[in-house]
Design an enzyme around this catalytic site. Structure first.
Site, PDB file in Angstrom:
ATOM      1  N   HIS A  47      -2.247  -1.297   2.171  1.00 21.95           N
ATOM      2  CA  HIS A  47      -1.049  -0.510   1.919  1.00 21.95           C
ATOM      3  C   HIS A  47      -1.391   0.952   1.615  1.00 21.95           C
ATOM      4  O   HIS A  47      -0.718   1.867   2.091  1.00 21.95           O
ATOM      5  CB  HIS A  47      -0.301  -1.132   0.737  1.00 21.95           C
ATOM      6  CG  HIS A  47       1.080  -0.625   0.543  1.00 21.95           C
ATOM      7  ND1 HIS A  47       2.129  -1.044   1.326  1.00 21.95           N
ATOM      8  CD2 HIS A  47       1.586   0.260  -0.342  1.00 21.95           C
ATOM      9  CE1 HIS A  47       3.227  -0.427   0.919  1.00 21.95           C
ATOM     10  NE2 HIS A  47       2.928   0.370  -0.081  1.00 21.95           N
ATOM     11  N   TYR A  50      -4.633   2.295   4.665  1.00 26.87           N
ATOM     12  CA  TYR A  50      -4.422   2.247   6.120  1.00 26.87           C
ATOM     13  C   TYR A  50      -5.722   1.896   6.844  1.00 26.87           C
ATOM     14  O   TYR A  50      -6.023   2.429   7.900  1.00 26.87           O
ATOM     15  CB  TYR A  50      -3.861   3.584   6.635  1.00 26.87           C
ATOM     16  CG  TYR A  50      -2.477   3.911   6.132  1.00 26.87           C
ATOM     17  CD1 TYR A  50      -1.362   3.679   6.940  1.00 26.87           C
ATOM     18  CD2 TYR A  50      -2.262   4.420   4.868  1.00 26.87           C
ATOM     19  CE1 TYR A  50      -0.077   3.960   6.483  1.00 26.87           C
ATOM     20  CE2 TYR A  50      -0.984   4.695   4.396  1.00 26.87           C
ATOM     21  CZ  TYR A  50       0.107   4.475   5.211  1.00 26.87           C
ATOM     22  OH  TYR A  50       1.364   4.740   4.758  1.00 26.87           O
ATOM     23  N   HIS A  93       9.830  -1.622   2.694  1.00 23.21           N
ATOM     24  CA  HIS A  93       9.751  -2.378   1.448  1.00 23.21           C
ATOM     25  C   HIS A  93      10.006  -3.842   1.778  1.00 23.21           C
ATOM     26  O   HIS A  93      10.882  -4.490   1.220  1.00 23.21           O
ATOM     27  CB  HIS A  93      10.727  -1.835   0.402  1.00 23.21           C
ATOM     28  CG  HIS A  93      10.069  -1.547  -0.906  1.00 23.21           C
ATOM     29  ND1 HIS A  93      10.669  -1.701  -2.116  1.00 23.21           N
ATOM     30  CD2 HIS A  93       8.800  -1.125  -1.181  1.00 23.21           C
ATOM     31  CE1 HIS A  93       9.826  -1.366  -3.083  1.00 23.21           C
ATOM     32  NE2 HIS A  93       8.697  -1.022  -2.541  1.00 23.21           N
ATOM     33  N   HIS A  95       7.914  -6.757   1.843  1.00 23.99           N
ATOM     34  CA  HIS A  95       7.467  -7.887   1.028  1.00 23.99           C
ATOM     35  C   HIS A  95       8.320  -8.051  -0.229  1.00 23.99           C
ATOM     36  O   HIS A  95       8.813  -9.141  -0.491  1.00 23.99           O
ATOM     37  CB  HIS A  95       5.974  -7.743   0.696  1.00 23.99           C
ATOM     38  CG  HIS A  95       5.085  -7.853   1.904  1.00 23.99           C
ATOM     39  ND1 HIS A  95       4.888  -6.793   2.757  1.00 23.99           N
ATOM     40  CD2 HIS A  95       4.373  -8.880   2.403  1.00 23.99           C
ATOM     41  CE1 HIS A  95       4.068  -7.177   3.733  1.00 23.99           C
ATOM     42  NE2 HIS A  95       3.742  -8.436   3.543  1.00 23.99           N
ATOM     43  N   GLN A 238       9.161  -4.419  -8.427  1.00 22.63           N
ATOM     44  CA  GLN A 238       9.621  -3.423  -9.374  1.00 22.63           C
ATOM     45  C   GLN A 238      11.136  -3.490  -9.528  1.00 22.63           C
ATOM     46  O   GLN A 238      11.839  -4.007  -8.674  1.00 22.63           O
ATOM     47  CB  GLN A 238       9.248  -2.020  -8.889  1.00 22.63           C
ATOM     48  CG  GLN A 238       7.833  -1.867  -8.393  1.00 22.63           C
ATOM     49  CD  GLN A 238       7.676  -2.241  -6.929  1.00 22.63           C
ATOM     50  OE1 GLN A 238       8.352  -3.132  -6.430  1.00 22.63           O
ATOM     51  NE2 GLN A 238       6.775  -1.569  -6.256  1.00 22.63           N
ATOM     52  N   SER A 311       6.058   0.867 -12.017  1.00 16.34           N
ATOM     53  CA  SER A 311       7.362   1.217 -12.586  1.00 16.34           C
ATOM     54  C   SER A 311       7.921   2.381 -11.778  1.00 16.34           C
ATOM     55  O   SER A 311       7.178   3.267 -11.368  1.00 16.34           O
ATOM     56  CB  SER A 311       7.219   1.624 -14.055  1.00 16.34           C
ATOM     57  OG  SER A 311       6.892   0.500 -14.836  1.00 16.34           O
ATOM     58  N   GLY A 527       5.010   8.743   8.451  1.00 13.68           N
ATOM     59  CA  GLY A 527       5.146   7.340   8.792  1.00 13.68           C
ATOM     60  C   GLY A 527       4.551   6.444   7.738  1.00 13.68           C
ATOM     61  O   GLY A 527       4.046   6.882   6.713  1.00 13.68           O
ATOM     62  N   SER A 530       3.188  -1.236   7.688  1.00 14.61           N
ATOM     63  CA  SER A 530       3.337  -2.461   6.919  1.00 14.61           C
ATOM     64  C   SER A 530       2.747  -3.600   7.737  1.00 14.61           C
ATOM     65  O   SER A 530       3.310  -3.973   8.770  1.00 14.61           O
ATOM     66  CB  SER A 530       4.816  -2.711   6.612  1.00 14.61           C
ATOM     67  OG  SER A 530       4.988  -3.994   6.053  1.00 14.61           O
TER      68      SER A 530
END
Lengths: 728, 230
Positions: A47, A50, A93, A95, A238, A311, A527, A530
C-alpha cells in the site's frame, strides 16, 4: 498492543517476507525494536511502497505543458488558466469498505479530501467509482447501503458536492467491493503546498483530531487478501469525523493564506509514520518526534500504536518558528488540537522518543531507497476468439427494456439523491445530466468537467484494450460536454500481484492506458494502486478506474444529454455492430464472451475533437457518448433525460439491426442538433463518419418499422431496480 | 440591505447564501462568527445550512446555545428580520424562535433533489417577489427536514397564517407524493407571528443563476433586498 519480542516469525506476521526482514536487519545492523519493525512493515507494505506496481507505473506518460505537479505529490496539479490550478486524485478504500462499509467509504472520502486540501486547494467536487457484487448475493445490499450512506454522510457534512461517479455490479466483486473516491480542488497556481520538509530546527506540528488506536496496521491489511476471518479485522478500520475534517479544511486554508507553512502532509495510510518519514525523506533532513506531545484520545498508548495509528483528520506540518503563534491561534479558533511534537534535524534519521526512551532510530535513506521493488513475473493475457454470429433472441424493444432496467444501466437516482450535489452553488451539470459533471469556478465563467470511467468486463477480456478504453472513455465523456480534456488520475484495482496472470493483467492495462494517454495528450498526474483484491483466492475483474478532468472556458457553452423536441439526431463514429463483451450479449443473450470492442485512438481523437469543436461553436444542443448498451440505450437515455420521444430511421443497409442498435463500438457520440445536414457536411470535411439517426419528437421512442414504446414505460423500467431492491 | 451571515463550526452553505445575497443586493454580507454578540447595523441575519457542531447532539441543538444566538434573539425581538435555511431552520426551532421541530426524513435517508414549493404567504419581506400560490423549484439536501408540531400548534399556525411554503407538485398540488420528507401538512417553511423570522428546509440560494439551471430562488433574495433596503 503490548510489546513483543522481535523475531523472524513476528516480521512475517507483520507482512514482511524473510528476504525483506533480512534487509531490515542489514539496514539496522541489529534486531529492530518492536516499534521499528512496525515502521518498516508499514513503509514497505504494498500500500505504501508500491513495490509490485512501481516498475509498471513508470511507463505512464505524466507530462504536458499544463501539468504543474505529476505523480509523487499528495495529488496531481494542472494549470486551468486564469492563474488557477486544479488539484485532484482518486484513491481506493476497498478493503475497509468490505469489512465496515459505512466507515470504510466515509474515511475513503475523508482521506482523498485531505490529499487535496493539503496542497492548498479548496475542494470543490467529489466523485466516486463504486463496484459491488451481484445484487442477488445477500451481502451486496448491506454493502451498497453502507457505502452509499458513508459516502454521503462524509461528503454532505464537509460541504463538498458529490457530482458524479459510477456504480456497477459483478459477481467478481461480491467479497471485495471497490470504493474509489476522487476529490478535485482549486488553488492559485502559485500557492501550491508541498510535503518536502526544510529548515533544520523548524518545529514539526501536529494538528487535527487526537490519536487513538483505530486503524493500526490498516496499510498492512490493505496489502493482504481476504478470507473467512476478515470480519475479525474490523478493529483495523478507521472511524471518520467529517465535522472535524470540515474544521480542518477551514483552518488549513486560513493558515495557508499566511506564510507560516514550510511543508505539510496529511496523515493517511500508516499515519504518523509515513507522513513524518516522507516529509523528512523528501526534504533530505532528519526528524525527531516526541510522542509524549502527541494529542491522544486513549490512555496508555505505546509508541508502536501512535506511530501506526490511522486515526483520521490529522495533519503534520513544518512551520516557520516565528509563525508558530499565528498558526496556533488559527487552530485554537477552529477548536482543533495543535501540538509541537518534534523538530527537523540534520541527521538524516527518524528518532522517536516516548517516556524518556528512544523507541525508534532509523536512517531515512535506506528506509526509502532500499524499500523492496519487485519485477514480478507476468503471464500473457490470453485473447478470446471473435464472436460468431449471435442471433437476436428477444427483439429490439424487449431487449431495450431489459437493458435500460438492468442493475448496470438503470437509473442511479436512488444513489445520487443521497449525495448533496448542489452545495457551493456552482454545479452546472448534476449527476445524470450530462456525460461529465460540470462545476463552475466560483466568481468566474470557467468550469471544470469531471468524470470517472472504467469498463471492467472489457479489461477482464483484454486488459490492454480495456485499459485503453477506460482512458478513451474518460476523454470522450469530457469532450461530450464540450470540455478540453487535460489529465487523469488512475486508481488501479487488481488482485494478488504474486500471481503471474494478475501481474500480466496489470502490465497489459498499463500498456493500453499509456498508449491512450499519449494519443490523446491526456497524461496521468496522480493515482493509487490497490492490489490483493481477492477473497478466498478469487480476484476481482481488473479495474483500472480513471478519473478525468477537463476545462471549459465558458461554462455556458457546455451541453447536457437531454433531448429537446424538434432536434435531429446524428451519430458521430462508425457502427460495426460489435457485440463482444457488450451488455446486450450479457443481459439479453446470457453470455459474457468475445473480445471487447477495439479502440482506434486516431478515430477517438478525430471524432472527439470534432464533437468538441461543434459544441463550442454552439451547433449542438445535446450530446451523449455511446458506451454501455450501445446506440439504442444512448438514445433512450437522451429521451428520458429530456422527457421527449424520438423517431428513429432504419439501420443502414447491410447492417444487422440488433448489432447496429446494441453494439458497443468505441469513439462514438450521438448529437442532437438543429440542422443535421450542416453537421454531416462538417463531419465529412473533418474526415469523420457520421449519419442521421432520427428526430426528437413526441412521447414515444419509435423504432424503424413502427414499433414503439412510450417514455412512461421506458422510465418505469429504468427507475424500478434500486428502490425495489433497497426497499424504499 | 446590510446582511449578516452567521457561521458556526460546521456551517457549510454560508458561501452559497453570500453569493445569492450579493446577486440580489449588490452588497457582500458580513460573516458573523458564532462567538460574536454584536449585530448592530444589520437589516437581516441569515443562518445558513450545514452541520453546525457536526449535528452530533441533535441538529442545531448546540448551535442554538451559542453566544450569537442571544444577540439574534434580541435582534428578532426588536423586529429584525432573520432567515434560517436548512440547518439554520433547525437552529431557529431549537432556539425556540420558531415553533416545532425537524425530525429525520420519513425515508430515514439523506435526500438531495429538487423539490417544488408553493408560496402560501406572499406578503412578507422574504416572499414578496412571489405571487400567492406561485410554485417555484428549489434544491433540497437534508437528512432531518421532516417538520413536526403537535396538531394544536399546527392548527394555530394555519389559523395565524404562519405557514410560508409547502411542498407541492410542479402544478401546485399539495399531495403526499410531492412531500419528500414526511413533513406535517407538507410544511417546508414557516414564519414567526410578526412575519419577520422565517425558516425553510430547501435551498433557494443554490438556484439563483441560469447556469445552474434556473433562477427560481432569486426572487426570495431580491424581495428581501427590496424590502430591507437601507
Amino acid at each position: 498492543m503490548t510489546k513483543r519480542e522481535v523475531t523472524p516469525a513476528l516480521a512475517r506476521e507483520f507482512g514482511l517476507s524473510a528476504e525483506e526482514y533480512g534487509r531490515v536487519l542489514a539496514i539496522m545492523g541489529r534486531t529492530p525494536s518492536f516499534t521499528e519493525l512496525g515502521i518498516f512493515s508499514v513503509m514497505w507494505s504494498e500500500h505504501c511502497s508500491y513495490k509490485s506496481s512501481r516498475v509498471w507505473l513508470k511507463q505512464l506518460p505524466t507530462a504536458a505543458p499544463w501539468v504543474i505537479h505529476g505523480p509523487g505529490e499528495n495529488a496531481g496539479v494542472v494549470d486551468i488558466g486564469d492563474g488557477l490550478a486544479a488539484v485532484f486524485k482518486m484513491e481506493s478504500h476497498n478493503h475497509p469498505s468490505f469489512i465496515e462499509p459505512y466507515q470504510g467509504a466515509a474515511t475513503g472520502v475523508g482521506g482523498i479530501l485531505r490529499d487535496v486540501f493539503t496542497m492548498g486547494a479548496r475542494p470543490v467536487a467529489n466523485l466516486n467509482a463504486l463496484r459491488f457484487g451481484h445484487p442477488d448475493d445477500p451481502r451486496t445490499r448491506r454493502v451498497v447501503d453502507g457505502v452509499v450512506r458513508g459516502v454521503g454522510g462524509y461528503g454532505n457534512c464537509v460541504g463538498v458536492p458529490t457530482v458524479g461517479g459510477e456504480v456497477n455490479f459483478h459477481p467478481a466483486y461480491s467479497g471485495n467491493p471497490l470504493v474509489n473516491a476522487m476529490t478535485v480542488g482549486i488553488a492559485p497556481r502559485d500557492r501550491i503546498f508541498l510535503s518536502a520538509a526544510a529548515g533544520v530546527g523548524n518545529p514539526v506540528v501536529y494538528v487535527g483530531s487526537k490519536t487513538g488506536r483505530d486503524g493500526i496496521h490498516g496499510a498492512t491489511m490493505a496489502s493482504a487478501e481476504f478470507d473467512a476471518a476478515t470480519e475479525e479485522k474490523r478493529p483495523t478500520v478507521q472511524v471518520g469525523d467529517p465535522y472535524t475534517e470540515k474544521l480542518l479544511i477551514e483552518a488549513c486554508l486560513e493558515l495557508m493564506a499566511t506564510d507560516a507553512i514550510v511543508a505539510i502532509q496529511d496523515m493517511g495510510a500508516a499515519g504518523l509514520t509515513s507522513s513524518s518519514v516522507e516529509m523528512a525523506g523528501k526534504g533530505s533532513v532528519g526528524i525527531e518526534l516526541d510522542l509524549d506531545q502527541v494529542p491522544q484520545r486513549e490512555a496508555e498508548m505505546t509508541a508502536y500504536e501512535m506511530m501506526l495509528s490511522e486515526s483520521q483528520e490529522r495533519m503534520l506540518m513544518v512551520l516557520r518558528p516565528d509563525r508558530q503563534d499565528v498558526a496556533r491561534a488559527i487552530f485554537e479558533k477552529w477548536e482543533l488540537d495543535f501540538a509541537v511534537i518534534g523538530r527537523l534535524t540534520d541527521t538524516g534519521r527518524i528518532v522517536v522518543r516516548h517516556r524518556g526512551a528512544v523507541e525508534a532510530d532509523i536512517a531515512l535513506d535506506p528506509l526509502a531507497e532500499q524499500a523492496p521493488l519487485y519485477h514480478r513475473p507476468t503471464a500473457d493475457t490470453s485473447k478470446l476468439p471473435l464472436l460468431g454470429e449471435v442471433a437476436d433472441p428477444a427483439g429490439l424493444v424487449p431487449a431495450l427494456l431489459t437493458l435500460i432496467g438492468c442493475p448496470d444501466l438503470c437509473s442511479r437516482a436512488w444513489v445520487w439523491n443521497q449525495y448533496d450535489s448542489t452545495i457551493g452553488g456552482q454545479t452546472v451539470q448534476r449527476p445524470g445530466g450530462a456525460d461529465a459533471a460540470v462545476v463552475r469556478i466560483e466568481g468566474s465563467r470557467r468550469a471544470l468537467a469531471l468524470t470517472t470511467d472504467c469498463t471492467p468486463r472489457y479489461c477482464a477480456a483484454d486488459p490492454e484494450a480495456g485499459g485503453m478504453q477506460a482512458v478513451a472513455e474518460a476523454w470522450r465523456n469530457l469532450s461530450a460536454v464540450g470540455a478540453r480534456p487535460l489529465a487523469i488520475t488512475d486508481n488501479m484495482n487488481f488482485g494478488n500481484p504474486e500471481k503471474p496472470e494478475i501481474m500480466g493483467q496489470f502490465a497489459a492495462s498499463i500498456r493500453g492506458m499509456a498508449a491512450a494517454c499519449r494519443a490523446l495528450d491526456f497524461p496521468v498526474v496522480s493515482g493509487n494502486v490497490s492490489l490483493y483484491n481477492e477473497t478466498d483466492g478469487r480476484g476481482i475483474l481488473p479495474t483500472p478506474a480513471i478519473g478525468g478532468l477537463g476545462v471549459l472556458e465558458d461554462a455556458g457553452q457546455c451541453v447536457g444529454l437531454a433531448l429537446r423536441p424538434g432536434l435531429d439526431l446524428v451519430l458521430v463514429g462508425t457502427a460495426s455492430g460489435w457485440l463482444g463483451q457488450s451488455l446486450w450479449l450479457r443481459e439479453v443473450a446470457g453470455r459474457e464472451d468475445g473480445p471487447p470492442p477495439p479502440v482506434d485512438l486516431a478515430a477517438e481523437r478525430r471524432n472527439g475533437d470534432l464533437v468538441r469543436e461543434l459544441i463550442l461553436a454552439g451547433r449542438v444542443r445535446a450530446c451523449h457518448d455511446v458506451s454501455d448498451g450501445g446506440l439504442l440505450v444512448t438514445v433512450a437515455e437522451m429521451a428520458l433525460g429530456g422527457d421527449v420521444g424520438a423517431t428513429l430511421l432504419d439501420a443502414p443497409a447491410g447492417s444487422v439491426p440488433h448489432c447496429f442498435w446494441f453494439g458497443e463500438d468505441q469513439a462514438r457520440y450521438v448529437l442532437a442538433v438543429a440542422d443535421a445536414d450542416a453537421i454531416l457536411i462538417a463531419a465529412e470535411s473533418a474526415g469523420v463518419p457520421a449519419q442521421r439517426l432520427g428526430r426528437a419528437e413526441g412521447t414515444h421512442l419509435t423504432l424503424p418499422g413502427g414499433v414503439s414504446i412510450s417514455l412512461a414505460e421506458l422510465r418505469a423500467a429504468h427507475e424500478r431496480f434500486f428502490p425495489a431492491w433497497m426497499g424504499s | 440591505m446590510k446582511a449578516g451571515v452567521v457561521v458556526f463550526p460546521g456551517t457549510n452553505r454560508e458561501r452559497d447564501i453570500a453569493i445569492a445575497l450579493q446577486a440580489a443586493s449588490g452588497r457582500r454580507p458580513r460573516m458573523v462568527w458564532h462567538g460574536e454578540t454584536e449585530l448592530a447595523g444589520l437589516d437581516l441575519v441569515v443562518l445558513p445550512g450545514g452541520f453546525s457542531h457536526g449535528d452530533y447532539l441533535r441538529c442545531g441543538a448546540m448551535a442554538a446555545r451559542s453566544p450569537v444566538m442571544g444577540a439574534i434573539r434580541d435582534f428578532a425581538a426588536a423586529g429584525g428580520h432573520v432567515l434560517g435555511v436548512c440547518n439554520g431552520f433547525q437552529i431557529l426551532a431549537e432556539a425556540g424562535l420558531l415553533p416545532g421541530a425537524l425530525l429525520r426524513n420519513a425515508s430515514l435517508r439523506f435526500l438531495s433533489q429538487d423539490c417544488h414549493l408553493r408560496v402560501e404567504r406572499a406578503d412578507t419581506a422574504f416572499t414578496r417577489h412571489y405571487q400567492p400560490g406561485q410554485v417555484f423549484r428549489a434544491p433540497m439536501a437534508h437528512g432531518d427536514g421532516n417538520y413536526f408540531a403537535d396538531p394544536a400548534t399546527l392548527d394555530r399556525m394555519e389559523g395565524e397564517g404562519l405557514v410560508a411554503l409547502r411542498y407541492a407538485s410542479p402544478e401546485g398540488a399539495v399531495v403526499p407524493e410531492a412531500n419528500p420528507n414526511g413533513s406535517a401538512r407538507s410544511i417546508a417553511g414557516i414564519l414567526s407571528p410578526n412575519g419577520r423570522v422565517m425558516g425553510l428546509m430547501p435551498h433557494p440560494e443554490d438556484l439563483v443563476d441560469p447556469l445552474m439551471g434556473g433562477t427560481d430562488g432569486l426572487p426570495l433574495f431580491a424581495g428581501m433586498a427590496e424590502a430591507l433596503a437601507a
